[in-house]
Design a protein around this motif. Structure first.
Motif, PDB file in Angstrom:
ATOM      1  N   GLY A   1       0.830  -1.193   0.000  1.00 57.51           N
ATOM      2  CA  GLY A   1       0.000   0.000   0.000  1.00 57.51           C
ATOM      3  C   GLY A   1       0.867   1.245   0.000  1.00 57.51           C
ATOM      4  N   PRO A   2       0.215   2.386  -0.028  1.00 54.91           N
ATOM      5  CA  PRO A   2       0.962   3.644  -0.007  1.00 54.91           C
ATOM      6  C   PRO A   2       1.759   3.782   1.294  1.00 54.91           C
ATOM      7  CG  PRO A   2      -1.416   4.033  -0.095  1.00 54.91           C
ATOM      8  CD  PRO A   2      -1.207   2.571  -0.056  1.00 54.91           C
ATOM      9  N   GLU A   3       2.860   4.495   1.210  1.00 49.74           N
ATOM     10  CA  GLU A   3       3.681   4.713   2.390  1.00 49.74           C
ATOM     11  C   GLU A   3       4.251   6.125   2.386  1.00 49.74           C
ATOM     12  OE1 GLU A   3       7.850   2.692   1.252  1.00 49.74           O
ATOM     13  OE2 GLU A   3       6.164   1.290   1.326  1.00 49.74           O
ATOM     14  N   VAL A   4       4.833   6.496   3.514  1.00 49.79           N
ATOM     15  CA  VAL A   4       5.422   7.822   3.672  1.00 49.79           C
ATOM     16  C   VAL A   4       6.940   7.690   3.675  1.00 49.79           C
ATOM     17  CG1 VAL A   4       5.594   9.861   5.162  1.00 49.79           C
ATOM     18  CG2 VAL A   4       3.435   8.608   5.012  1.00 49.79           C
ATOM     19  N   ASP A   5       7.600   8.495   2.874  1.00 47.83           N
ATOM     20  CA  ASP A   5       9.051   8.530   2.791  1.00 47.83           C
ATOM     21  C   ASP A   5       9.640   8.877   4.168  1.00 47.83           C
ATOM     22  OD1 ASP A   5      11.606   9.004   1.077  1.00 47.83           O
ATOM     23  OD2 ASP A   5      11.354  10.856   2.251  1.00 47.83           O
ATOM     24  N   ASP A   6      10.753   8.241   4.536  1.00 46.97           N
ATOM     25  CA  ASP A   6      11.359   8.453   5.856  1.00 46.97           C
ATOM     26  C   ASP A   6      11.775   9.905   6.090  1.00 46.97           C
ATOM     27  OD1 ASP A   6      10.972   5.844   6.629  1.00 46.97           O
ATOM     28  OD2 ASP A   6      12.963   5.180   5.992  1.00 46.97           O
ATOM     29  N   THR A   7      12.293  10.573   5.074  1.00 50.37           N
ATOM     30  CA  THR A   7      12.686  11.982   5.205  1.00 50.37           C
ATOM     31  C   THR A   7      11.471  12.831   5.537  1.00 50.37           C
ATOM     32  OG1 THR A   7      14.487  11.683   3.613  1.00 50.37           O
ATOM     33  CG2 THR A   7      13.747  13.950   4.019  1.00 50.37           C
TER      34      THR A   7
ATOM     35  N   ASN B   1       6.494  25.028  14.079  1.00 50.39           N
ATOM     36  CA  ASN B   1       6.543  26.485  14.011  1.00 50.39           C
ATOM     37  C   ASN B   1       5.448  27.060  13.137  1.00 50.39           C
ATOM     38  OD1 ASN B   1       8.819  26.501  15.621  1.00 50.39           O
ATOM     39  ND2 ASN B   1      10.216  26.434  13.895  1.00 50.39           N
ATOM     40  N   HIS B   2       4.746  28.049  13.697  1.00 46.10           N
ATOM     41  CA  HIS B   2       3.720  28.755  12.934  1.00 46.10           C
ATOM     42  C   HIS B   2       4.365  29.369  11.693  1.00 46.10           C
ATOM     43  CE1 HIS B   2       0.544  31.393  11.786  1.00 46.10           C
ATOM     44  NE2 HIS B   2       1.230  32.475  12.097  1.00 46.10           N
ATOM     45  N   GLN B   3       3.698  29.271  10.602  1.00 48.09           N
ATOM     46  CA  GLN B   3       4.108  29.824   9.316  1.00 48.09           C
ATOM     47  C   GLN B   3       5.300  29.099   8.696  1.00 48.09           C
ATOM     48  OE1 GLN B   3       4.208  34.179   9.606  1.00 48.09           O
ATOM     49  NE2 GLN B   3       2.213  34.124   8.631  1.00 48.09           N
ATOM     50  N   ASN B   4       5.536  27.863   9.092  1.00 53.00           N
ATOM     51  CA  ASN B   4       6.416  26.992   8.337  1.00 53.00           C
ATOM     52  C   ASN B   4       5.486  26.052   7.584  1.00 53.00           C
ATOM     53  OD1 ASN B   4       8.567  28.232   9.518  1.00 53.00           O
ATOM     54  ND2 ASN B   4       9.427  26.396  10.434  1.00 53.00           N
ATOM     55  N   ALA B   5       5.907  25.618   6.432  1.00 52.93           N
ATOM     56  CA  ALA B   5       5.048  24.744   5.629  1.00 52.93           C
ATOM     57  C   ALA B   5       5.877  23.658   4.970  1.00 52.93           C
ATOM     58  CB  ALA B   5       4.324  25.561   4.564  1.00 52.93           C
ATOM     59  N   LEU B   6       5.279  22.473   4.896  1.00 54.46           N
ATOM     60  CA  LEU B   6       5.864  21.371   4.152  1.00 54.46           C
ATOM     61  C   LEU B   6       4.924  21.022   3.012  1.00 54.46           C
ATOM     62  CD1 LEU B   6       7.106  18.816   6.834  1.00 54.46           C
ATOM     63  CD2 LEU B   6       8.508  20.198   5.319  1.00 54.46           C
ATOM     64  N   ILE B   7       5.448  20.983   1.824  1.00 61.31           N
ATOM     65  CA  ILE B   7       4.673  20.591   0.655  1.00 61.31           C
ATOM     66  C   ILE B   7       5.018  19.134   0.353  1.00 61.31           C
ATOM     67  CG2 ILE B   7       4.093  21.131  -1.737  1.00 61.31           C
ATOM     68  CD1 ILE B   7       3.692  23.459   0.272  1.00 61.31           C
ATOM     69  N   MET B   8       3.963  18.321   0.180  1.00 60.21           N
ATOM     70  CA  MET B   8       4.151  16.895  -0.089  1.00 60.21           C
ATOM     71  C   MET B   8       3.591  16.555  -1.465  1.00 60.21           C
ATOM     72  SD  MET B   8       2.799  15.579   3.602  1.00 60.21           S
ATOM     73  CE  MET B   8       1.770  17.000   3.987  1.00 60.21           C
ATOM     74  N   LYS B   9       4.207  15.553  -2.086  1.00 63.21           N
ATOM     75  CA  LYS B   9       3.699  15.066  -3.363  1.00 63.21           C
ATOM     76  C   LYS B   9       3.765  13.554  -3.379  1.00 63.21           C
ATOM     77  CE  LYS B   9       8.067  15.424  -5.859  1.00 63.21           C
ATOM     78  NZ  LYS B   9       8.747  15.991  -7.022  1.00 63.21           N
ATOM     79  N   MET B  10       3.006  12.972  -4.254  1.00 65.67           N
ATOM     80  CA  MET B  10       3.013  11.520  -4.420  1.00 65.67           C
ATOM     81  C   MET B  10       3.995  11.164  -5.535  1.00 65.67           C
ATOM     82  SD  MET B  10       0.919  10.186  -2.207  1.00 65.67           S
ATOM     83  CE  MET B  10       0.997   8.501  -2.813  1.00 65.67           C
ATOM     84  N   ASP B  11       4.831  10.196  -5.250  1.00 63.22           N
ATOM     85  CA  ASP B  11       5.742   9.642  -6.245  1.00 63.22           C
ATOM     86  C   ASP B  11       5.404   8.163  -6.327  1.00 63.22           C
ATOM     87  OD1 ASP B  11       7.740   9.033  -8.000  1.00 63.22           O
ATOM     88  OD2 ASP B  11       9.381   9.355  -6.583  1.00 63.22           O
ATOM     89  N   ARG B  12       4.619   7.817  -7.314  1.00 63.91           N
ATOM     90  CA  ARG B  12       4.002   6.497  -7.423  1.00 63.91           C
ATOM     91  C   ARG B  12       3.146   6.257  -6.188  1.00 63.91           C
ATOM     92  NH1 ARG B  12       9.026   5.861  -9.827  1.00 63.91           N
ATOM     93  NH2 ARG B  12       8.916   5.305 -12.025  1.00 63.91           N
ATOM     94  N   MET B  13       3.514   5.330  -5.326  1.00 57.16           N
ATOM     95  CA  MET B  13       2.714   5.033  -4.128  1.00 57.16           C
ATOM     96  C   MET B  13       3.405   5.502  -2.853  1.00 57.16           C
ATOM     97  SD  MET B  13      -0.127   3.894  -5.094  1.00 57.16           S
ATOM     98  CE  MET B  13      -0.876   3.113  -3.689  1.00 57.16           C
ATOM     99  N   VAL B  14       4.325   6.452  -2.989  1.00 51.23           N
ATOM    100  CA  VAL B  14       5.049   6.958  -1.823  1.00 51.23           C
ATOM    101  C   VAL B  14       4.790   8.456  -1.683  1.00 51.23           C
ATOM    102  CG1 VAL B  14       7.316   7.248  -0.746  1.00 51.23           C
ATOM    103  CG2 VAL B  14       6.845   5.202  -2.113  1.00 51.23           C
ATOM    104  N   LEU B  15       4.345   8.850  -0.481  1.00 50.90           N
ATOM    105  CA  LEU B  15       4.166  10.263  -0.176  1.00 50.90           C
ATOM    106  C   LEU B  15       5.546  10.799   0.189  1.00 50.90           C
ATOM    107  CD1 LEU B  15       2.092  12.548   0.175  1.00 50.90           C
ATOM    108  CD2 LEU B  15       1.870  11.848   2.566  1.00 50.90           C
ATOM    109  N   THR B  16       6.017  11.793  -0.577  1.00 50.26           N
ATOM    110  CA  THR B  16       7.381  12.286  -0.407  1.00 50.26           C
ATOM    111  C   THR B  16       7.400  13.780  -0.116  1.00 50.26           C
ATOM    112  OG1 THR B  16       7.689  12.764  -2.760  1.00 50.26           O
ATOM    113  CG2 THR B  16       8.292  10.557  -2.012  1.00 50.26           C
ATOM    114  N   PHE B  17       8.537  14.218   0.370  1.00 50.39           N
ATOM    115  CA  PHE B  17       8.812  15.620   0.634  1.00 50.39           C
ATOM    116  C   PHE B  17       9.031  16.323  -0.695  1.00 50.39           C
ATOM    117  CE2 PHE B  17      12.396  18.600   1.183  1.00 50.39           C
ATOM    118  CZ  PHE B  17      11.775  19.548   1.975  1.00 50.39           C
ATOM    119  N   ASP B  18       8.374  17.464  -0.902  1.00 53.27           N
ATOM    120  CA  ASP B  18       8.557  18.248  -2.124  1.00 53.27           C
ATOM    121  C   ASP B  18       9.349  19.512  -1.811  1.00 53.27           C
ATOM    122  OD1 ASP B  18       8.384  19.246  -4.707  1.00 53.27           O
ATOM    123  OD2 ASP B  18       6.307  19.863  -4.528  1.00 53.27           O
TER     124      ASP B  18
END
Length: 132
Positions: free
Chosen positions: A5-11, A21-38
């Motif tokens: 199934g889908p999984e989350v990248d360790d990073t 922290n307020h006003q920090n943001a992480l953008i995520m994207k899917m790379d095949r079936m892995v949710l990764t850091f963008d």
């Protein structure tokens, strides 16, 4: 052979765990079936963040936010925002939407929101959602 199934990248997992922290943001994207850091942004408003998002690709955003309510009470939110722009490939939209729980659980989000027009992603939009 079992289907994975889908999984989350360790990073990404490590970054989501320390996102406070307020006003920090992480953008995520899917790379095949892995949710990764963008991408990661520090001290960014939603208005500036909006300008750094792809206009025709879905994304998931981890966004901590301190909301001050009508009575002056301050509430800390860890918000997951699903951005699924109208006109994207329906398969991509479904892939991201179906993996919101995966991201929400990993970041321990206490609010999930979705938006289909990147241009509507503003601080006022967020405040309106949180006030309801």
């Amino acid at each position: 052979m079992a289907m994975m199934g889908p999984e989350v990248d360790d990073t990404l997992k490590a970054k989501l765990r320390i996102l406070i922290n307020h006003q920090n943001a992480l953008i995520m994207k899917m790379d095949r079936m892995v949710l990764t850091f963008d991408q990661e942004y520090e001290n960014i408003s939603l208005d500036d963040l909006r300008n750094n998002l792809p206009k025709q690709e879905p994304r998931l955003i981890a966004y901590p936010y301190d909301f001050i309510g009508g009575g002056g009470t301050k509430t800390y939110y860890k918000i997951l925002i699903y951005v699924g722009p109208t006109g994207c490939n329906p398969r991509d939209l479904m892939l991201y939407a179906s993996n919101m729980d995966l991201a929400r659980n990993e970041m321990n989000a206490n609010m999930c929101l979705s938006i289909d027009n990147v241009n509507d992603l503003t601080e006022q939009w967020l405040k309106t959602k949180l006030a309801n």
